[in-house]
Design an enzyme around this catalytic site. Sequence first.
Site, PDB file in Angstrom:
ATOM      1  N   VAL A 106     -18.281  98.613 -17.041  1.00 58.12           N
ATOM      2  CA  VAL A 106     -17.391  99.905 -16.155  1.00 58.12           C
ATOM      3  C   VAL A 106     -16.922  99.430 -14.796  1.00 58.12           C
ATOM      4  CG1 VAL A 106     -18.766 101.640 -17.623  1.00 58.12           C
ATOM      5  CG2 VAL A 106     -19.501 100.963 -15.297  1.00 58.12           C
ATOM      6  N   ASP A 107     -17.324  98.315 -14.454  1.00 55.34           N
ATOM      7  CA  ASP A 107     -17.049  97.844 -13.190  1.00 55.34           C
ATOM      8  C   ASP A 107     -15.682  97.545 -12.445  1.00 55.34           C
ATOM      9  OD1 ASP A 107     -16.656  95.248 -14.312  1.00 55.34           O
ATOM     10  OD2 ASP A 107     -18.875  94.784 -14.258  1.00 55.34           O
ATOM     11  N   HIS A 122     -16.467 102.005 -22.328  1.00 49.57           N
ATOM     12  CA  HIS A 122     -17.523 102.923 -21.647  1.00 49.57           C
ATOM     13  C   HIS A 122     -17.122 103.585 -20.380  1.00 49.57           C
ATOM     14  CE1 HIS A 122     -20.958 100.612 -23.946  1.00 49.57           C
ATOM     15  NE2 HIS A 122     -20.112 101.574 -24.780  1.00 49.57           N
ATOM     16  N   CYS A 130     -12.585 115.624 -14.194  1.00 47.38           N
ATOM     17  CA  CYS A 130     -13.152 117.072 -13.836  1.00 47.38           C
ATOM     18  C   CYS A 130     -13.914 117.856 -14.912  1.00 47.38           C
ATOM     19  CB  CYS A 130     -11.791 117.734 -13.384  1.00 47.38           C
ATOM     20  SG  CYS A 130     -12.220 119.587 -13.001  1.00 47.38           S
ATOM     21  N   CYS A 133     -11.153 121.037 -15.520  1.00 47.14           N
ATOM     22  CA  CYS A 133      -9.670 120.799 -16.028  1.00 47.14           C
ATOM     23  C   CYS A 133      -9.456 119.707 -16.740  1.00 47.14           C
ATOM     24  CB  CYS A 133      -8.737 120.991 -15.050  1.00 47.14           C
ATOM     25  SG  CYS A 133      -8.645 119.832 -13.622  1.00 47.14           S
ATOM     26  N   SER A 192     -25.832  92.404 -25.134  1.00 46.85           N
ATOM     27  CA  SER A 192     -27.299  92.208 -25.857  1.00 46.85           C
ATOM     28  C   SER A 192     -27.132  92.639 -27.086  1.00 46.85           C
ATOM     29  CB  SER A 192     -28.256  93.166 -25.092  1.00 46.85           C
ATOM     30  OG  SER A 192     -27.973  94.485 -24.962  1.00 46.85           O
ATOM     31  N   ASN A 216     -23.614  83.657 -24.610  1.00 45.77           N
ATOM     32  CA  ASN A 216     -24.761  84.303 -24.318  1.00 45.77           C
ATOM     33  C   ASN A 216     -25.930  83.539 -23.684  1.00 45.77           C
ATOM     34  OD1 ASN A 216     -27.053  86.401 -23.731  1.00 45.77           O
ATOM     35  ND2 ASN A 216     -25.811  87.948 -24.988  1.00 45.77           N
ATOM     36  N   GLU A 218     -28.793  83.806 -23.886  1.00 45.98           N
ATOM     37  CA  GLU A 218     -30.107  83.746 -25.018  1.00 45.98           C
ATOM     38  C   GLU A 218     -29.594  84.284 -26.658  1.00 45.98           C
ATOM     39  OE1 GLU A 218     -32.099  87.822 -23.664  1.00 45.98           O
ATOM     40  OE2 GLU A 218     -32.482  86.107 -22.528  1.00 45.98           O
TER      41      GLU A 218
HETATM   42  P1  OAD Z   1     -27.188  94.469 -21.386  1.00 43.07           P
HETATM   43  O1  OAD Z   1     -27.737  94.499 -19.990  1.00 43.07           O
HETATM   44  O2  OAD Z   1     -27.928  95.214 -22.659  1.00 43.07           O
HETATM   45  O3  OAD Z   1     -27.259  92.905 -21.956  1.00 43.07           O
HETATM   46  C1  OAD Z   1     -26.586  91.792 -21.091  1.00 43.07           C
HETATM   47  C2  OAD Z   1     -26.311  90.639 -21.880  1.00 43.07           C
HETATM   48  O4  OAD Z   1     -25.901  89.568 -21.230  1.00 43.07           O
HETATM   49  C3  OAD Z   1     -27.988  89.914 -22.485  1.00 43.07           C
HETATM   50  O5  OAD Z   1     -27.727  89.646 -23.888  1.00 43.07           O
HETATM   51  C4  OAD Z   1     -28.160  88.758 -21.595  1.00 43.07           C
HETATM   52  O6  OAD Z   1     -28.659  87.823 -22.283  1.00 43.07           O
HETATM   53  C5  OAD Z   1     -26.651  88.301 -21.346  1.00 43.07           C
HETATM   54  N1  OAD Z   1     -26.462  87.625 -20.007  1.00 43.07           N
HETATM   55  C6  OAD Z   1     -27.013  88.012 -18.774  1.00 43.07           C
HETATM   56  N2  OAD Z   1     -26.426  87.058 -18.028  1.00 43.07           N
HETATM   57  C7  OAD Z   1     -25.472  86.057 -18.609  1.00 43.07           C
HETATM   58  C8  OAD Z   1     -24.787  85.216 -18.251  1.00 43.07           C
HETATM   59  N3  OAD Z   1     -24.566  84.892 -16.959  1.00 43.07           N
HETATM   60  N4  OAD Z   1     -23.782  84.890 -19.216  1.00 43.07           N
HETATM   61  C9  OAD Z   1     -23.731  84.999 -20.280  1.00 43.07           C
HETATM   62  N5  OAD Z   1     -24.268  86.019 -21.113  1.00 43.07           N
HETATM   63  C10 OAD Z   1     -25.173  86.685 -20.189  1.00 43.07           C
HETATM   64  O7  OAD Z   1     -25.794  94.799 -21.412  1.00 43.07           O
HETATM   65  P2  OAD Z   1     -24.784  95.237 -22.447  1.00 43.07           P
HETATM   66  O8  OAD Z   1     -24.847  94.724 -23.657  1.00 43.07           O
HETATM   67  O9  OAD Z   1     -23.198  95.037 -21.731  1.00 43.07           O
HETATM   68  O10 OAD Z   1     -23.469 101.519 -20.907  1.00 43.07           O
HETATM   69  O11 OAD Z   1     -25.150  97.006 -22.379  1.00 43.07           O
HETATM   70  C11 OAD Z   1     -24.294  97.923 -23.400  1.00 43.07           C
HETATM   71  C12 OAD Z   1     -24.155  99.004 -22.611  1.00 43.07           C
HETATM   72  O12 OAD Z   1     -25.576  99.583 -22.362  1.00 43.07           O
HETATM   73  C13 OAD Z   1     -23.656  99.080 -21.224  1.00 43.07           C
HETATM   74  O13 OAD Z   1     -22.196  99.187 -21.508  1.00 43.07           O
HETATM   75  C14 OAD Z   1     -24.296 100.101 -20.567  1.00 43.07           C
HETATM   76  C15 OAD Z   1     -25.323 100.222 -20.952  1.00 43.07           C
HETATM   77  O14 OAD Z   1     -26.502 101.330 -21.114  1.00 43.07           O
HETATM   78  C16 OAD Z   1     -22.819 102.302 -20.216  1.00 43.07           C
HETATM   79  O15 OAD Z   1     -22.597 101.925 -18.741  1.00 43.07           O
HETATM   80  C17 OAD Z   1     -22.225 103.457 -20.645  1.00 43.07           C
END
Ligand code: OAD
Length: 242
Positions: A106-107, A122, A130, A133, A192, A216, A218
């Site tokens: 969302v950044d 997301h 709002c 409305c 993740s 990733n 990991e």
């Molecule tokens: P997560 O924080 O769950 O996962 C981040 C992933 O990025 C992990 O698998 C890390 O291993 C990997 N990672 C970290 N640093 C990295 C790097 N430099 N290069 C490559 N991989 C790296 O984030 P999301 O999967 O995006 O929802 O989470 C999904 C949603 O959960 C988000 O969109 C958010 C959250 O609740 C909302 O904001 C609505």
Amino acid sequence: MATDDQILLARRHLASARNVTILTGAGISADSGVPTFRGTDGLWHNFRAEDLATPEAFEQDPQLVWEWYNWRRELIATKQPNPAHDTLVKLERQWTDRMWLITQNVDGLHRAAGSERLSEIHGNIWKVRCTGCGVISENREIPLPTLPMCRLCHALLRPHIVWFGESLWEKDLRRCDEALRACDLLLVIGTSGVVYPAAGFASVAKDVGALVIEINLENTPQSDLVDLSLQGRAKDVVPQLL
Ligand code: OAD
């Protein structure tokens, strides 16, 4: 770390792909200094999602939720896109209408880098909606008043974010489905793979016969399903694919 052979193989797959879809998560922005959600210093280790990122939390304490989003807006405002974001812009320019980017982030860093063919499934932290409305508008004010009001109808504004317990917007779901069914290569970068529906996108792509490459730091729950898993930082690995 991804080996040279793995990178070479991924480059070949990308070079021969006809239609590419990309799914990104917080890991791609981690290289710009934006905290992830589930990493060791991830937001969900220090904050409770149910207090800050649900419609119920907003109903109970909108001021607290807005304070949290103001803090995140302040932090994100200091960050810039990194070479991984920039590479996806180059990819879009080369592939044009044969590429679609789906981000859970969302950044707004993909847009800031120049990506245009994307779904921010997301939402976007720089947009408000709002509660009265329903009008969505861009808003870069920092800090926003802790209870910001709509200029049109004077109801409370909320972040234009999909919170836990809420569904994705229909138009985004349709666009993602189209992109996943059309692609012969899906790149999954820095997620993740635990939050649905995005966590199911690799399976959808596999079902239509696409090749899936994960990038990733990991292993993830999707690593066994994908065709190639490249371990490393997005900012180092992604630029090597072009
Ligand atoms: P997560 O924080 O769950 O996962 C981040 C992933 O990025 C992990 O698998 C890390 O291993 C990997 N990672 C970290 N640093 C990295 C790097 N430099 N290069 C490559 N991989 C790296 O984030 P999301 O999967 O995006 O929802 O989470 C999904 C949603 O959960 C988000 O969109 C958010 C959250 O609740 C909302 O904001 C609505």
